[in-house]
Structures are given as structure tokens and as C-alpha cells.
Design a protein around this motif. Sequence first.
Motif, PDB file in Angstrom:
ATOM      1  N   PHE A   1      41.282  48.397 -21.194  1.00  0.00           N
ATOM      2  CA  PHE A   1      41.361  49.191 -19.961  1.00  0.00           C
ATOM      3  C   PHE A   1      42.541  50.157 -19.900  1.00  0.00           C
ATOM      4  CE2 PHE A   1      39.394  45.094 -18.709  1.00  0.00           C
ATOM      5  CZ  PHE A   1      38.095  45.555 -18.544  1.00  0.00           C
ATOM      6  N   VAL A   2      43.688  49.809 -20.459  1.00  0.00           N
ATOM      7  CA  VAL A   2      44.854  50.683 -20.333  1.00  0.00           C
ATOM      8  C   VAL A   2      45.336  51.233 -21.670  1.00  0.00           C
ATOM      9  CG1 VAL A   2      45.685  49.656 -18.184  1.00  0.00           C
ATOM     10  CG2 VAL A   2      46.445  48.732 -20.375  1.00  0.00           C
ATOM     11  N   GLY A   3      44.707  50.824 -22.772  1.00  0.00           N
ATOM     12  CA  GLY A   3      45.131  51.260 -24.101  1.00  0.00           C
ATOM     13  C   GLY A   3      45.189  52.773 -24.232  1.00  0.00           C
ATOM     14  N   GLY A   4      46.314  53.270 -24.707  1.00  0.00           N
ATOM     15  CA  GLY A   4      46.503  54.710 -24.882  1.00  0.00           C
ATOM     16  C   GLY A   4      47.083  55.426 -23.683  1.00  0.00           C
ATOM     17  N   ARG A   5      47.112  54.776 -22.550  1.00  0.00           N
ATOM     18  CA  ARG A   5      47.674  55.404 -21.340  1.00  0.00           C
ATOM     19  C   ARG A   5      49.195  55.230 -21.307  1.00  0.00           C
ATOM     20  NH1 ARG A   5      43.623  53.350 -16.552  1.00  0.00           N
ATOM     21  NH2 ARG A   5      41.731  54.251 -17.419  1.00  0.00           N
ATOM     22  N   PRO A   6      49.888  56.119 -20.584  1.00  0.00           N
ATOM     23  CA  PRO A   6      51.344  55.959 -20.464  1.00  0.00           C
ATOM     24  C   PRO A   6      51.716  54.745 -19.608  1.00  0.00           C
ATOM     25  CG  PRO A   6      50.613  58.054 -19.504  1.00  0.00           C
ATOM     26  CD  PRO A   6      49.402  57.344 -19.997  1.00  0.00           C
ATOM     27  N   VAL A   7      52.815  54.114 -19.958  1.00  0.00           N
ATOM     28  CA  VAL A   7      53.326  52.965 -19.210  1.00  0.00           C
ATOM     29  C   VAL A   7      54.243  53.487 -18.113  1.00  0.00           C
ATOM     30  CG1 VAL A   7      54.743  50.875 -19.351  1.00  0.00           C
ATOM     31  CG2 VAL A   7      53.243  51.480 -21.249  1.00  0.00           C
ATOM     32  N   SER A   8      54.020  53.026 -16.890  1.00  0.00           N
ATOM     33  CA  SER A   8      54.931  53.361 -15.797  1.00  0.00           C
ATOM     34  C   SER A   8      56.266  52.670 -16.065  1.00  0.00           C
ATOM     35  CB  SER A   8      54.357  52.871 -14.469  1.00  0.00           C
ATOM     36  OG  SER A   8      55.339  52.929 -13.469  1.00  0.00           O
ATOM     37  N   PRO A   9      57.396  53.373 -15.997  1.00  0.00           N
ATOM     38  CA  PRO A   9      58.671  52.734 -16.324  1.00  0.00           C
ATOM     39  C   PRO A   9      59.129  51.695 -15.293  1.00  0.00           C
ATOM     40  CG  PRO A   9      59.031  55.005 -15.643  1.00  0.00           C
ATOM     41  CD  PRO A   9      57.547  54.795 -15.706  1.00  0.00           C
ATOM     42  N   THR A  10      58.520  51.676 -14.124  1.00  0.00           N
ATOM     43  CA  THR A  10      58.984  50.775 -13.072  1.00  0.00           C
ATOM     44  C   THR A  10      58.677  49.320 -13.361  1.00  0.00           C
ATOM     45  OG1 THR A  10      58.660  52.549 -11.479  1.00  0.00           O
ATOM     46  CG2 THR A  10      58.911  50.333 -10.601  1.00  0.00           C
ATOM     47  N   TRP A  11      57.414  48.982 -13.688  1.00  0.00           N
ATOM     48  CA  TRP A  11      57.071  47.565 -13.809  1.00  0.00           C
ATOM     49  C   TRP A  11      57.751  46.887 -14.999  1.00  0.00           C
ATOM     50  CZ3 TRP A  11      54.730  44.789 -17.550  1.00  0.00           C
ATOM     51  CH2 TRP A  11      53.947  45.449 -18.481  1.00  0.00           C
ATOM     52  N   PRO A  12      57.897  47.514 -16.189  1.00  0.00           N
ATOM     53  CA  PRO A  12      58.639  46.816 -17.240  1.00  0.00           C
ATOM     54  C   PRO A  12      60.115  46.622 -16.881  1.00  0.00           C
ATOM     55  CG  PRO A  12      57.348  48.600 -18.187  1.00  0.00           C
ATOM     56  CD  PRO A  12      57.277  48.730 -16.705  1.00  0.00           C
ATOM     57  N   THR A  13      60.670  47.593 -16.165  1.00  0.00           N
ATOM     58  CA  THR A  13      62.075  47.482 -15.766  1.00  0.00           C
ATOM     59  C   THR A  13      62.264  46.331 -14.787  1.00  0.00           C
ATOM     60  OG1 THR A  13      62.333  49.870 -16.047  1.00  0.00           O
ATOM     61  CG2 THR A  13      64.017  48.729 -14.753  1.00  0.00           C
ATOM     62  N   VAL A  14      61.429  46.267 -13.761  1.00  0.00           N
ATOM     63  CA  VAL A  14      61.551  45.197 -12.765  1.00  0.00           C
ATOM     64  C   VAL A  14      61.316  43.833 -13.416  1.00  0.00           C
ATOM     65  CG1 VAL A  14      60.504  44.232 -10.676  1.00  0.00           C
ATOM     66  CG2 VAL A  14      60.984  46.672 -10.809  1.00  0.00           C
ATOM     67  N   LEU A  15      60.293  43.729 -14.249  1.00  0.00           N
ATOM     68  CA  LEU A  15      60.005  42.466 -14.921  1.00  0.00           C
ATOM     69  C   LEU A  15      61.152  42.042 -15.828  1.00  0.00           C
ATOM     70  CD1 LEU A  15      57.881  40.282 -15.245  1.00  0.00           C
ATOM     71  CD2 LEU A  15      56.882  41.627 -17.085  1.00  0.00           C
ATOM     72  N   ALA A  16      61.718  42.976 -16.572  1.00  0.00           N
ATOM     73  CA  ALA A  16      62.839  42.655 -17.451  1.00  0.00           C
ATOM     74  C   ALA A  16      64.072  42.232 -16.659  1.00  0.00           C
ATOM     75  CB  ALA A  16      63.164  43.848 -18.346  1.00  0.00           C
ATOM     76  N   ILE A  17      64.310  42.850 -15.527  1.00  0.00           N
ATOM     77  CA  ILE A  17      65.471  42.459 -14.709  1.00  0.00           C
ATOM     78  C   ILE A  17      65.258  41.075 -14.113  1.00  0.00           C
ATOM     79  CG2 ILE A  17      66.693  43.001 -12.558  1.00  0.00           C
ATOM     80  CD1 ILE A  17      66.498  45.968 -13.397  1.00  0.00           C
ATOM     81  N   VAL A  18      64.037  40.756 -13.682  1.00  0.00           N
ATOM     82  CA  VAL A  18      63.753  39.417 -13.148  1.00  0.00           C
ATOM     83  C   VAL A  18      63.940  38.353 -14.227  1.00  0.00           C
ATOM     84  CG1 VAL A  18      61.904  37.941 -12.254  1.00  0.00           C
ATOM     85  CG2 VAL A  18      62.274  40.199 -11.271  1.00  0.00           C
TER      86      VAL A  18
END
Length: 131
Positions: free
Chosen positions: A57-74
Motif C-alpha cells: 500500500f505505501v511502497g515507493g511513497r515518501p515517508v512523512s518525517p513526523t511519525w518516525p521522529t515521534v516514534l523514535a523519541i518515544v
Amino acid sequence: MTWLTPWPTIMDAAELEANPAMRIFGLSLGFAAIGGSVLTVGLLRDWGSIYPRWIPFVGGRPVSPTWPTVLAIVVGTALTVAGRSMAQMSFGETAVVASRVEAFLVLPFPIWGPLLIAAAIAYYRRRTATS
């Protein structure tokens, strides 16, 4: 995750048997560390910018920088809090470290969390910087 085996490190097997919540804590901590490792690699590699093609479903699409950042900080915060308790258990007044090998394995644990948080902030700044 050695707490799930009959030969746990840092804690006595009888003590873990008496307190099953510690096994859940160890399992959660282990999965958080694995997730944090994968997150760190993802923050640094190309698949931190574009989803790999094999992801449905998302392969090849750009990753929004917000969710990886929030997840990594948590995850980094959880590892930082857990790292303090691990260091306290290993080197405090009631230290239960059985050998230097166990101490060596536990030693980097308290710094993994802050380093993951630093990687998340650097990733966010890199991804949101205007050219």
C-alpha cells in the motif's frame, strides 16, 4: 531477552519466577530495543525517506518525517528511563551483575535512548530543512 530463558542474566531465575511482571518488562524492553535499532537504521538509510517497494500500500511513497521522529523519541525516552534502572540494578548498592561480561553488555544500555533521540532530531531537521 535472556529473562525468557532458563538462564537469565543480571537476575536470579528464582527471583524472576517469583515476579512474572519482570519477564514482561524484560520482553517489552527487548522489543523496544530491537524497534529502536530498526528505527535508527531507518532514520539513516534511504528507506527513511521513501518506503521500500515491498511494503504493501505505501511502497515507493515518501515517508512523512513526523511519525518516525515521534516514534523514535518515544522509544528513546523509554530506553532512557529503562537504562537508568538497568544501570542502577547493575552498578548500584544492590548490584546483581554476576560477571564482567554482563556488566559490559549492560553498560551501553543507558546511552542508547539519548542517542536514538539525537538521531531522531537530526533526521527531522535533515528531512524538513529547506534548500
